[in-house]
Design a protein around this motif. Structure first.
Motif, PDB file in Angstrom:
ATOM      1  N   SER A  22      16.520   6.706  -2.659  1.00 35.41           N
ATOM      2  CA  SER A  22      15.152   6.495  -3.148  1.00 35.41           C
ATOM      3  C   SER A  22      14.173   7.376  -2.388  1.00 35.41           C
ATOM      4  O   SER A  22      13.208   7.895  -2.967  1.00 35.41           O
ATOM      5  N   GLU A  23      14.394   7.591  -1.088  1.00 33.74           N
ATOM      6  CA  GLU A  23      13.513   8.467  -0.309  1.00 33.74           C
ATOM      7  C   GLU A  23      13.633   9.922  -0.773  1.00 33.74           C
ATOM      8  O   GLU A  23      12.631  10.627  -0.880  1.00 33.74           O
ATOM      9  N   LYS A  24      14.841  10.354  -1.061  1.00 35.77           N
ATOM     10  CA  LYS A  24      15.049  11.728  -1.548  1.00 35.77           C
ATOM     11  C   LYS A  24      14.357  11.922  -2.900  1.00 35.77           C
ATOM     12  O   LYS A  24      13.706  12.935  -3.146  1.00 35.77           O
ATOM     13  N   ASP A  57      -1.383   2.805  -6.981  1.00 37.58           N
ATOM     14  CA  ASP A  57      -1.749   2.156  -5.711  1.00 37.58           C
ATOM     15  C   ASP A  57      -1.327   3.016  -4.526  1.00 37.58           C
ATOM     16  O   ASP A  57      -2.113   3.238  -3.596  1.00 37.58           O
ATOM     17  N   GLU A  58      -0.085   3.497  -4.549  1.00 34.54           N
ATOM     18  CA  GLU A  58       0.411   4.320  -3.443  1.00 34.54           C
ATOM     19  C   GLU A  58      -0.408   5.600  -3.303  1.00 34.54           C
ATOM     20  O   GLU A  58      -0.680   6.059  -2.195  1.00 34.54           O
ATOM     21  N   SER A  59      -0.820   6.163  -4.428  1.00 35.04           N
ATOM     22  CA  SER A  59      -1.646   7.358  -4.414  1.00 35.04           C
ATOM     23  C   SER A  59      -2.943   7.102  -3.647  1.00 35.04           C
ATOM     24  O   SER A  59      -3.352   7.908  -2.808  1.00 35.04           O
ATOM     25  N   ARG A  60      -3.579   5.975  -3.941  1.00 32.69           N
ATOM     26  CA  ARG A  60      -4.849   5.647  -3.274  1.00 32.69           C
ATOM     27  C   ARG A  60      -4.642   5.319  -1.802  1.00 32.69           C
ATOM     28  O   ARG A  60      -5.376   5.803  -0.938  1.00 32.69           O
ATOM     29  N   TYR A  61      -3.649   4.489  -1.487  1.00 35.04           N
ATOM     30  CA  TYR A  61      -3.427   4.071  -0.096  1.00 35.04           C
ATOM     31  C   TYR A  61      -3.043   5.244   0.797  1.00 35.04           C
ATOM     32  O   TYR A  61      -3.440   5.308   1.957  1.00 35.04           O
ATOM     33  N   ALA A  62      -2.235   6.158   0.247  1.00 37.40           N
ATOM     34  CA  ALA A  62      -1.733   7.273   1.055  1.00 37.40           C
ATOM     35  C   ALA A  62      -2.619   8.511   0.979  1.00 37.40           C
ATOM     36  O   ALA A  62      -2.367   9.481   1.685  1.00 37.40           O
ATOM     37  N   LEU A 162      11.281   0.542  -4.481  1.00 35.65           N
ATOM     38  CA  LEU A 162      11.727   1.388  -3.372  1.00 35.65           C
ATOM     39  C   LEU A 162      11.173   2.801  -3.516  1.00 35.65           C
ATOM     40  O   LEU A 162      10.676   3.393  -2.553  1.00 35.65           O
ATOM     41  N   VAL A 163      11.253   3.349  -4.719  1.00 35.87           N
ATOM     42  CA  VAL A 163      10.805   4.721  -4.955  1.00 35.87           C
ATOM     43  C   VAL A 163       9.293   4.841  -4.797  1.00 35.87           C
ATOM     44  O   VAL A 163       8.798   5.747  -4.129  1.00 35.87           O
ATOM     45  N   SER A 164       8.539   3.909  -5.399  1.00 33.61           N
ATOM     46  CA  SER A 164       7.081   4.027  -5.323  1.00 33.61           C
ATOM     47  C   SER A 164       6.591   3.874  -3.888  1.00 33.61           C
ATOM     48  O   SER A 164       5.694   4.605  -3.448  1.00 33.61           O
ATOM     49  N   THR A 165       7.192   2.967  -3.126  1.00 31.23           N
ATOM     50  CA  THR A 165       6.803   2.797  -1.719  1.00 31.23           C
ATOM     51  C   THR A 165       7.143   4.036  -0.906  1.00 31.23           C
ATOM     52  O   THR A 165       6.333   4.510  -0.109  1.00 31.23           O
ATOM     53  N   ALA A 166       8.335   4.583  -1.116  1.00 30.50           N
ATOM     54  CA  ALA A 166       8.736   5.789  -0.386  1.00 30.50           C
ATOM     55  C   ALA A 166       7.866   6.979  -0.771  1.00 30.50           C
ATOM     56  O   ALA A 166       7.558   7.828   0.065  1.00 30.50           O
ATOM     57  N   ALA A 167       7.427   7.031  -2.024  1.00 29.64           N
ATOM     58  CA  ALA A 167       6.584   8.146  -2.465  1.00 29.64           C
ATOM     59  C   ALA A 167       5.249   8.154  -1.736  1.00 29.64           C
ATOM     60  O   ALA A 167       4.670   9.205  -1.497  1.00 29.64           O
ATOM     61  N   GLY A 168       4.761   6.980  -1.354  1.00 30.23           N
ATOM     62  CA  GLY A 168       3.489   6.889  -0.654  1.00 30.23           C
ATOM     63  C   GLY A 168       3.555   7.252   0.803  1.00 30.23           C
ATOM     64  O   GLY A 168       2.528   7.322   1.482  1.00 30.23           O
ATOM     65  N   ASP A 169       4.749   7.498   1.320  1.00 32.10           N
ATOM     66  CA  ASP A 169       4.906   7.855   2.726  1.00 32.10           C
ATOM     67  C   ASP A 169       5.342   9.311   2.826  1.00 32.10           C
ATOM     68  O   ASP A 169       6.505   9.627   2.644  1.00 32.10           O
ATOM     69  N   LEU A 179       4.889   2.420   6.055  1.00 36.11           N
ATOM     70  CA  LEU A 179       4.595   1.193   5.330  1.00 36.11           C
ATOM     71  C   LEU A 179       3.568   0.368   6.092  1.00 36.11           C
ATOM     72  O   LEU A 179       2.601  -0.132   5.507  1.00 36.11           O
ATOM     73  N   ARG A 180       3.728   0.252   7.413  1.00 40.64           N
ATOM     74  CA  ARG A 180       2.758  -0.505   8.215  1.00 40.64           C
ATOM     75  C   ARG A 180       1.379   0.128   8.123  1.00 40.64           C
ATOM     76  O   ARG A 180       0.368  -0.558   7.986  1.00 40.64           O
ATOM     77  N   GLU A 181       1.315   1.472   8.177  1.00 43.44           N
ATOM     78  CA  GLU A 181       0.030   2.151   8.095  1.00 43.44           C
ATOM     79  C   GLU A 181      -0.626   1.937   6.740  1.00 43.44           C
ATOM     80  O   GLU A 181      -1.837   1.719   6.640  1.00 43.44           O
ATOM     81  N   ARG A 182       0.176   1.986   5.649  1.00 41.68           N
ATOM     82  CA  ARG A 182      -0.388   1.784   4.322  1.00 41.68           C
ATOM     83  C   ARG A 182      -0.898   0.357   4.147  1.00 41.68           C
ATOM     84  O   ARG A 182      -1.950   0.135   3.539  1.00 41.68           O
ATOM     85  N   VAL A 183      -0.160  -0.616   4.675  1.00 42.36           N
ATOM     86  CA  VAL A 183      -0.620  -2.010   4.594  1.00 42.36           C
ATOM     87  C   VAL A 183      -1.925  -2.151   5.362  1.00 42.36           C
ATOM     88  O   VAL A 183      -2.875  -2.797   4.899  1.00 42.36           O
ATOM     89  N   SER A 184      -2.016  -1.518   6.525  1.00 43.81           N
ATOM     90  CA  SER A 184      -3.236  -1.586   7.323  1.00 43.81           C
ATOM     91  C   SER A 184      -4.408  -0.958   6.569  1.00 43.81           C
ATOM     92  O   SER A 184      -5.507  -1.520   6.523  1.00 43.81           O
ATOM     93  N   ARG A 185      -4.181   0.215   5.932  1.00 50.77           N
ATOM     94  CA  ARG A 185      -5.244   0.860   5.159  1.00 50.77           C
ATOM     95  C   ARG A 185      -5.665  -0.012   3.982  1.00 50.77           C
ATOM     96  O   ARG A 185      -6.841  -0.126   3.661  1.00 50.77           O
ATOM     97  N   PHE A 186      -4.676  -0.649   3.338  1.00 47.92           N
ATOM     98  CA  PHE A 186      -4.973  -1.522   2.211  1.00 47.92           C
ATOM     99  C   PHE A 186      -5.839  -2.696   2.659  1.00 47.92           C
ATOM    100  O   PHE A 186      -6.818  -3.034   2.012  1.00 47.92           O
ATOM    101  N   LEU A 187      -5.482  -3.302   3.787  1.00 48.13           N
ATOM    102  CA  LEU A 187      -6.269  -4.423   4.298  1.00 48.13           C
ATOM    103  C   LEU A 187      -7.683  -3.977   4.644  1.00 48.13           C
ATOM    104  O   LEU A 187      -8.653  -4.711   4.425  1.00 48.13           O
ATOM    105  N   ASP A 188      -7.821  -2.759   5.176  1.00 46.66           N
ATOM    106  CA  ASP A 188      -9.151  -2.223   5.458  1.00 46.66           C
ATOM    107  C   ASP A 188      -9.965  -2.068   4.175  1.00 46.66           C
ATOM    108  O   ASP A 188     -11.154  -2.379   4.140  1.00 46.66           O
TER     109      ASP A 188
END
Length: 197
Positions: A22-24, A57-62, A162-169, A179-188
């Motif tokens: 999924s990361e590849k 969502d991943e596009s915005r968070y990342a 899995l793919v969408s989360t990995a795409a945001g990193d 993932l931790r950084e994206r969750v933190s940005r989302f909470l902000d």
């Protein structure tokens, strides 16, 4: 599926090849050059709404605007808002640098879908496919991710997460930190600016 459940799923699948696959695949998604160049398409009977929302969502968070997909629909209603009214004619405008991401949860892609994918590929678009063992669609794709029956407990829905989360990193090999950084940005974003102690 929230970030916590995706992390649990990653842990559950750690001894399998699915996290790496999924990361590849996500790396290929991130190669889309510009905003509006990621075209997400399903079959006539099933449009990948859920995946489109997660990628957006991943596009915005990342901060990766090229990950926000244009959902290409087979028959958008004439009164649909612009972002939900993108029809098949968009595929005739594909060019080098665009990415066509085809999601097929059926056994085999219908012929009209295969023809459109082939046309987009000939025009220079990079074709990615996520399917459940569709050999013809996989043969047209530059990168294919096929969920096979032996992938249990992974489901097709889980694979999309899995793919969408990995795409945001964007940092290869650092998914849990990202993932931790994206969750933190989302909470902000949700809670607004923090007041210092």
């Amino acid at each position: 599926m929230d970030a916590h459940h995706v992390a649990v799923l990653r842990d559950l699948l750690a001894s399998t090849p699915w996290v790496e696959r999924s990361e590849k695949f996500a790396q290929a998604l991130r190669r889309t050059r510009e905003a509006g160049g990621l075209l997400l398409m399903g079959t006539p009977g099933e449009e990948p709404w859920h995946l489109a929302a997660h990628l957006d969502d991943e596009s915005r968070y990342a901060g990766l605007p090229q990950l926000s997909p244009s959902l290409v629909r087979w028959s958008p209603p004439p009164d649909a808002p612009a972002h939900l009214g993108i029809g098949l004619e968009r595929l005739s405008d594909t060019r080098r640098g665009d990415t066509l991401f085809v999601v097929n949860s059926e056994e085999e892609a219908p012929v009209p879908l295969l023809e459109r994918v082939d046309d987009a590929r000939r025009k220079g678009a990079t074709v990615l496919s996520m399917d459940q063992g569709d050999r013809e669609l996989g043969a047209l794709a530059h990168e294919a991710l096929s969920l096979t029956p032996e992938a249990a407990p992974l489901t097709f829905d889980g694979l999309q997460h899995l793919v969408s989360t990995a795409a945001g990193d964007p940092r290869e090999g650092s998914a849990s930190a990202g993932l931790r950084e994206r969750v933190s940005r989302f909470l902000d974003l949700v809670s607004g600016p923090r007041i210092p102690d």
